[in-house]
Write a protein that holds these residues in place. Structure first.
Motif, PDB file in Angstrom:
ATOM      1  N   GLN A 138       0.820  -1.326  -0.206  1.00 18.24           N
ATOM      2  CA  GLN A 138       0.206   0.246   0.338  1.00 18.24           C
ATOM      3  C   GLN A 138       1.624   1.296  -0.061  1.00 18.24           C
ATOM      4  N   LEU A 139       2.117   0.808   0.418  1.00 18.19           N
ATOM      5  CA  LEU A 139       3.105   2.127   1.166  1.00 18.19           C
ATOM      6  C   LEU A 139       3.569   2.637  -1.118  1.00 18.19           C
ATOM      7  N   GLY A 140       3.407   1.573  -1.784  1.00 19.48           N
ATOM      8  CA  GLY A 140       4.084   1.501  -2.860  1.00 19.48           C
ATOM      9  C   GLY A 140       5.820   1.930  -2.725  1.00 19.48           C
ATOM     10  N   ALA A 141       6.128   0.861  -1.557  1.00 20.14           N
ATOM     11  CA  ALA A 141       7.895   0.915  -1.841  1.00 20.14           C
ATOM     12  C   ALA A 141       8.002  -0.242  -2.380  1.00 20.14           C
ATOM     13  N   ASN A 142       8.531  -0.023  -3.413  1.00 20.00           N
ATOM     14  CA  ASN A 142       8.728  -1.087  -4.897  1.00 20.00           C
ATOM     15  C   ASN A 142       8.820  -2.696  -3.624  1.00 20.00           C
ATOM     16  N   PRO A 143       8.252  -3.447  -4.035  1.00 17.92           N
ATOM     17  CA  PRO A 143       8.194  -4.012  -2.398  1.00 17.92           C
ATOM     18  C   PRO A 143       8.836  -5.962  -3.622  1.00 17.92           C
ATOM     19  N   VAL A 144       9.581  -6.209  -2.823  1.00 23.23           N
ATOM     20  CA  VAL A 144       9.347  -7.847  -3.341  1.00 23.23           C
ATOM     21  C   VAL A 144       9.365  -8.820  -1.860  1.00 23.23           C
ATOM     22  N   LEU A 145       8.875  -9.904  -2.347  1.00 22.23           N
ATOM     23  CA  LEU A 145       8.536 -11.337  -1.469  1.00 22.23           C
ATOM     24  C   LEU A 145       9.165 -12.076  -1.233  1.00 22.23           C
ATOM     25  N   CYS A 146       8.867 -11.925   0.185  1.00 15.88           N
ATOM     26  CA  CYS A 146      10.142 -13.473   0.488  1.00 15.88           C
ATOM     27  C   CYS A 146       9.066 -14.159   1.435  1.00 15.88           C
ATOM     28  N   LEU A 147       9.136 -15.116   1.286  1.00 13.87           N
ATOM     29  CA  LEU A 147       8.638 -16.286   1.608  1.00 13.87           C
ATOM     30  C   LEU A 147       9.674 -17.532   2.344  1.00 13.87           C
ATOM     31  N   ASN A 148       9.933 -16.632   3.369  1.00 15.02           N
ATOM     32  CA  ASN A 148      10.994 -17.943   3.695  1.00 15.02           C
ATOM     33  C   ASN A 148       9.716 -19.116   4.278  1.00 15.02           C
ATOM     34  N   MET A 149      11.077 -20.116   5.028  1.00 19.50           N
ATOM     35  CA  MET A 149      10.607 -20.893   6.107  1.00 19.50           C
ATOM     36  C   MET A 149      10.071 -21.804   4.949  1.00 19.50           C
ATOM     37  N   SER A 150      10.535 -21.965   4.125  1.00 23.01           N
ATOM     38  CA  SER A 150       9.846 -22.212   2.871  1.00 23.01           C
ATOM     39  C   SER A 150       9.520 -24.049   2.773  1.00 23.01           C
ATOM     40  N   ASP A 151      10.658 -24.536   3.163  1.00 25.93           N
ATOM     41  CA  ASP A 151      10.881 -25.346   3.692  1.00 25.93           C
ATOM     42  C   ASP A 151       9.527 -26.804   4.629  1.00 25.93           C
ATOM     43  N   GLU A 152       9.694 -25.528   5.494  1.00 21.87           N
ATOM     44  CA  GLU A 152       8.877 -26.113   6.894  1.00 21.87           C
ATOM     45  C   GLU A 152       7.185 -26.174   5.921  1.00 21.87           C
ATOM     46  N   ALA A 153       7.347 -24.751   5.237  1.00 20.23           N
ATOM     47  CA  ALA A 153       5.562 -25.155   5.069  1.00 20.23           C
ATOM     48  C   ALA A 153       5.236 -26.377   4.129  1.00 20.23           C
ATOM     49  N   LYS A 154       6.417 -26.923   3.220  1.00 19.92           N
ATOM     50  CA  LYS A 154       6.536 -27.598   2.054  1.00 19.92           C
ATOM     51  C   LYS A 154       5.937 -28.603   2.762  1.00 19.92           C
ATOM     52  N   ARG A 155       6.917 -29.162   3.518  1.00 19.70           N
ATOM     53  CA  ARG A 155       6.788 -30.445   4.627  1.00 19.70           C
ATOM     54  C   ARG A 155       5.335 -30.043   5.169  1.00 19.70           C
ATOM     55  N   ALA A 156       4.983 -29.696   5.393  1.00 13.74           N
ATOM     56  CA  ALA A 156       3.999 -29.150   5.971  1.00 13.74           C
ATOM     57  C   ALA A 156       2.519 -29.839   5.240  1.00 13.74           C
ATOM     58  N   GLY A 157       2.625 -29.690   3.857  1.00 14.57           N
ATOM     59  CA  GLY A 157       2.410 -29.956   2.857  1.00 14.57           C
ATOM     60  C   GLY A 157       1.315 -28.997   2.658  1.00 14.57           C
ATOM     61  N   GLN A 158       1.761 -27.722   2.556  1.00 14.42           N
ATOM     62  CA  GLN A 158       1.528 -26.592   1.887  1.00 14.42           C
ATOM     63  C   GLN A 158       1.804 -26.397   0.229  1.00 14.42           C
ATOM     64  N   VAL A 159       1.007 -26.211  -0.643  1.00 13.84           N
ATOM     65  CA  VAL A 159       1.597 -26.187  -1.977  1.00 13.84           C
ATOM     66  C   VAL A 159       1.318 -24.855  -2.325  1.00 13.84           C
ATOM     67  N   LEU A 160       1.823 -23.782  -3.092  1.00 13.77           N
ATOM     68  CA  LEU A 160       1.504 -22.351  -3.769  1.00 13.77           C
ATOM     69  C   LEU A 160       2.036 -22.476  -5.090  1.00 13.77           C
ATOM     70  N   ASP A 161       1.044 -21.723  -5.699  1.00 15.64           N
ATOM     71  CA  ASP A 161       1.394 -21.382  -7.063  1.00 15.64           C
ATOM     72  C   ASP A 161       1.982 -20.207  -7.086  1.00 15.64           C
ATOM     73  N   VAL A 162       3.416 -20.066  -7.279  1.00 14.90           N
ATOM     74  CA  VAL A 162       3.979 -19.144  -7.121  1.00 14.90           C
ATOM     75  C   VAL A 162       4.341 -18.060  -8.060  1.00 14.90           C
ATOM     76  N   ASP A 163       3.537 -18.566  -9.310  1.00 15.33           N
ATOM     77  CA  ASP A 163       3.252 -17.344 -10.507  1.00 15.33           C
ATOM     78  C   ASP A 163       2.625 -16.829 -10.658  1.00 15.33           C
ATOM     79  N   VAL A 164       1.435 -17.884  -9.956  1.00 16.77           N
ATOM     80  CA  VAL A 164       0.243 -17.078 -10.171  1.00 16.77           C
ATOM     81  C   VAL A 164       0.275 -15.429  -8.622  1.00 16.77           C
ATOM     82  N   MET A 165       0.865 -15.398  -7.783  1.00 16.67           N
ATOM     83  CA  MET A 165       1.280 -15.180  -6.703  1.00 16.67           C
ATOM     84  C   MET A 165       1.722 -13.418  -7.760  1.00 16.67           C
ATOM     85  N   ARG A 166       3.069 -14.392  -8.196  1.00 16.16           N
ATOM     86  CA  ARG A 166       2.938 -12.910  -8.912  1.00 16.16           C
ATOM     87  C   ARG A 166       2.560 -11.762 -10.010  1.00 16.16           C
TER      88      ARG A 166
END
Lengths: 784, 74
Positions: A138-166
């Protein structure tokens, strides 16, 4: 309100960001929730090229680093971990200000706004952790989103479509595993592309019609006022929810030249707020937060291909069932703390011994460069001042490193949050915080690491109160003092209880003072305990070792330089001025004292004395030096007999008395007299400021007992004979409470960010100590 | 009924937040908002603070803070 160093401000006349196309340093801000692994991302990006300090005047840590990528240099600023950009705590205010600046101000030089903002989120808690990202968007601060701990998330079964997110967000999105350094190259690439092709995707954030209408209305009112700027809508939102800092900015507009602009603006914001609340049935701030969560939920709905399993935290929960058990929890915690303590001070004892011997050997070696009886001030400076001073600092290093190793390990596993949970009720009663416990316990070993350990306290007031009372935890350096004084003044049966009593008094006073401070100087509610409890994670050796060496290094650099400086100063003050003539030599000259000879039957020898008078040899044996309370020769008519050793010691005693330190001791005698002290104690107290253990050796010198330590029976009996037990008690109280050692003061200054608190601590504790000791002595004297 | 009234094992759905300073903002930021389902996992040895589960993560807060969280009457 803190401002970044070097910022120049001027009225805004255009709204562009500086041209990033030119080669130069790219400024990157790193934002994220606490516990999101932001620090490991920062370390991964910058390696060892980091600088740590404090933001001006607050206890918030400021961390910056750089790295090179291609032909550009990147400067990374690690913002304090925050859940959102508000004004409630110093951390949040600073994070907000670094990202968006002050409305209407143009930032120049090092105070410039960042070119890229990397938002580090915990991929296992996206439905909450993306809220901060939404705000940065919202600030318009030229953001980059860093999804950290992605290994843990995947181990828990989470699957994201990162391309769609982009595609949906319009910004680079990178998956990383910070503590294993995975995805860092991709992150650097994303930062580079964001820097080269900055995007303005503020329109991607959809906030609901009613809120948008309200924002538009307030934004219109801001237009043209000095608060206007590129971040007009953010300013509008802040005014809408009545954010304290922004309300302050608006009020400040009502200056002598500008009557009413601020008030008018606030009136518009107030009207819109009321309308919004009426329309939605919710408070404005709640509504805004709700909209953020709604946006995040909508986004996740589009990009989540599979959700994490419900039992992802199962193992962590099972561990918690034991560690935070209603009955077992506290005993386990105490055992863990004891373990850390033991690790620090028992295991640490071994390298401490090595270091001590090492410095002693060094001292002797340097000392041997001069002839044995040399009086050289340079030798004294090097051996007593420099080597003694530096040695005094370095000797604690093993303890500090081990302590921080243990604490870092506990912190990184997440156990510290559980500890705060267990201890909060007790500590909160006394104006402290659950997380104050570990630092306070540490203080029983040494205040310096204890004060450094208060970093974990997020609330500034809690942190400062903890720092102020921490020196009351009787530290390891005071133990030699107790070992000297307790046997000197207490009969055998009373000794153990007396020692225990001192520690208990310290703790009770700490709690009492904390309550007092909380009600006066550090008054204020609004210190939330609301705290996230992350799942247990296994810390990496790299992260733990990193924290350990960083804090150890800080100790050596900062506390060390101050201590060294003051040690040398103290050495100087206790060495000069030297008397021109010694009283003891005058006594020898006048015959009131006689120098004894080594036992050589039948031999006569002549001892030359400074006064140049030869003394007839005595065929007698060595007569043991009399006690320090020398009988004036006039009383008995017999000359006092001194050994060579005793002569040196008497001279040393006179040196000390004549020196600045000795004079200070005599000068403060009237001040310390109400406590029952005399100038000899006063002199030793001055030395104790440098380091508490010095008290013992200074007492030894003052009473001409030469090299003494706390086991010296001579010193014990000398004290016991000279002072009544009441003075002993009063002295112990004073040493417990007053004059925290200079290392403590130095570290307090460093950790709190200003001299004010270090001085307050020193003066406050000294006054309390003086007061209590005086009361005890005076009242005790009434009873005889 | 507020969150402070729940016992370990009980849960409730949030309907609103009473006014309050920094704690309120922190609770909102952590997702304690109308519609959220909160479950009390345990309490500290002396009964305060409390440990709450929501949305797959865990939060602890003092009873005094929990009193500001209004729950639906079941």
């Amino acid at each position: 309100m803190s401002t970044a160093a070097g910022s120049a401000t001027s009225k805004l006349d255009d709204v562009g960001r500086p041209d990033v196309g030119r080669p130069g340093v790219v400024r990157v801000a790193l934002a994220g929730n606490p516990n999101s692994g932001k620090t490991s991302i920062f370390n991964a990006l910058t390696g060892s090229r980091q600088r740590v300090g404090n933001y001006a005047g607050v206890t918030v840590e400021r961390r910056e680093g750089t790295y090179r990528d291609g032909d550009r240099r990147y400067s990374v600023m690690d913002l304090p971990g925050t859940y959102s950009l508000t004004s409630w705590s110093p951390e949040e205010r600073i994070a907000q200000e670094q990202l968006v600046g002050v409305p209407g101000e143009r930032r120049e030089g090092t105070g410039q706004l960042p070119d890229v903002t990397v938002v580090v989120v915990d991929a296992t808690t996206l439905d909450r952790s993306l809220v901060l990202f939404a705000q940065v968007l919202q600030l318009g601060a030229n953001p980059v989103l860093c999804l950290n701990m992605s290994d843990e998330a995947k181990r828990a079964g989470q699957v994201l479509d990162v391309d769609v997110m982009r595609a949906l967000l319009g910004v680079p999105v990178v998956e990383t595993v910070g503590h294993r350094r995975a995805g860092i190259d991709a992150l650097r690439e994303a930062i580079r592309s964001a820097a080269e092709r900055p995007v303005d995707v503020r329109d991607r954030l959809v906030l609901g019609d009613r809120l948008t209408d309200a924002l538009n209305a307030v934004a219109k009112a801001i237009e043209g006022t000095p608060l206007d700027g590129k971040d007009r809508r953010w300013t509008a939102q802040k005014l809408l929810v009545a954010d304290a800092a922004y309300v302050g900015y608006a009020r400040a507009l009502d200056g002598p030249d500008d009557v009413g602009t601020g008030t008018a603006l606030l009136a518009v914001a107030e009207a819109e707020r009321k309308a919004l609340e009426a329309a939605t049935g919710q408070d404005a701030d709640l509504h805004v937060t709700h909209q953020y969560f709604g946006f995040v939920a909508g986004l996740l709905h589009e990009v989540t291909r599979r959700s994490a399993r419900d039992d992802a935290r199962a193992l962590s929960d099972r561990i918690d069932a034991v560690l935070v058990h209603r009955v077992l929890g506290l005993p386990i915690f105490l055992a863990v703390m004891y373990g850390i303590f033991w690790l620090t001070f028992t295991v640490g004892e071994i390298p401490m011994g090595w270091i001590e011997s090492g410095f002693e050997a060094l001292g002797e070696t340097v000392s041997s460069w001069w002839p044995a009886a040399s009086d050289s001030p340079l030798r004294s400076l090097l051996v007593d001042g420099v080597i003694g001073g530096v040695g005094g600092v370095i000797v604690f290093l093993p303890n500090i490193l081990l302590l921080f190793l243990g604490l870092a390990w506990l912190e990184d596993t997440g156990y510290m949050a559980r500890a705060a949970f267990l201890m909060d009720r007790l500590l909160h009663r006394f104006g402290l915080h659950g997380q104050s416990f570990a630092p306070l316990i540490t203080g029983f070993g040494c205040s310096v690491p204890g004060i450094m350990a208060t970093r974990t306290l997020r609330n500034e007031r809690d942190r400062l109160v903890t720092m102020m009372v921490l020196p009351l935890m009787s530290c390891g350096a005071r133990l030699p003092i107790w070992m000297l004084l307790v046997p000197a003044f207490f009969p055998a049966a009373w000794r153990a209880p007396a020692l225990w009593g001192i520690y208990v008094v310290g703790v009770l006073l700490a709690l009492g003072l904390a309550v007092l401070l909380r009600r006066s100087v550090f008054r204020g509610a609004n210190d939330p305990f609301v705290m996230e409890l992350p799942p247990y994670r296994f810390p990496t050796a790299r992260a733990v070792a990193g924290k350990m060496t960083e804090r150890g290094g800080m100790y050596v650099r900062k506390a060390g330089t101050v201590i060294l400086g003051l040690s040398v100063l103290l050495w100087g003050l206790s060495t000069w001025p030297k008397p021109e003539r010694y009283d003891v030599d005058a006594a020898l000259a006048s015959g009131a004292a006689v120098l004894a000879m080594p036992d050589r039957v039948g031999e006569s020898a002549v001892a030359a004395v400074d006064a140049g008078v030869a003394v007839a040899a005595a065929e007698s044996r060595v007569v043991a030096a009399r006690s320090p309370r020398a009988t004036p020769a006039g009383e008995t008519g017999a000359a006092e007999v001194l050994t060579e050793d005793e002569l040196q010691r008497r001279r040393a005693a006179e040196d000390l008395r004549y020196s600045v330190v000795g004079r200070i001791g005599r000068a403060i005698e009237p001040v310390i007299a109400p406590m029952g002290f005399d100038w000899q104690i006063g002199t030793a107290l001055v030395g104790a400021f440098a380091a508490k253990e010095v008290f013992v050796s200074q007492m030894g010198i003052v009473y001409a007992l030469g090299e003494t330590d706390e086991t010296s029976d001579g010193l014990r009996s000398a004290l016991g004979a000279r002072y009544p037990p009441l003075v002993g008690i009063s002295l112990m109280l004073f040493l417990l409470i007053a004059t925290p050692c200079m290392a403590t003061v130095a570290v307090t200054r460093r950790e709190s960010g200003r001299w004010r608190w270090a001085i307050f601590q020193f003066v406050g504790l000294t006054v309390v100590g003086w007061g209590l000791a005086t009361v005890v002595y005076q009242v005790g004297s009434l009873f005889g | 009924m507020s969150l402070a009234d729940l016992r370990p094992g009980q849960s409730g759905r949030v309907t609103g937040l009473r006014p309050g300073g920094a704690a309120r903002q922190r609770m909102m930021d952590l997702g304690i908002l109308p519609g959220a389902l909160l479950a009390v996992e345990r309490v500290a040895p002396t009964g305060d603070p409390i440990w709450v589960r929501l949305r797959g993560y865990h939060v602890s807060l003092r009873r005094s803070e929990a009193a500001a969280v209004v729950l639906a009457d079941e």
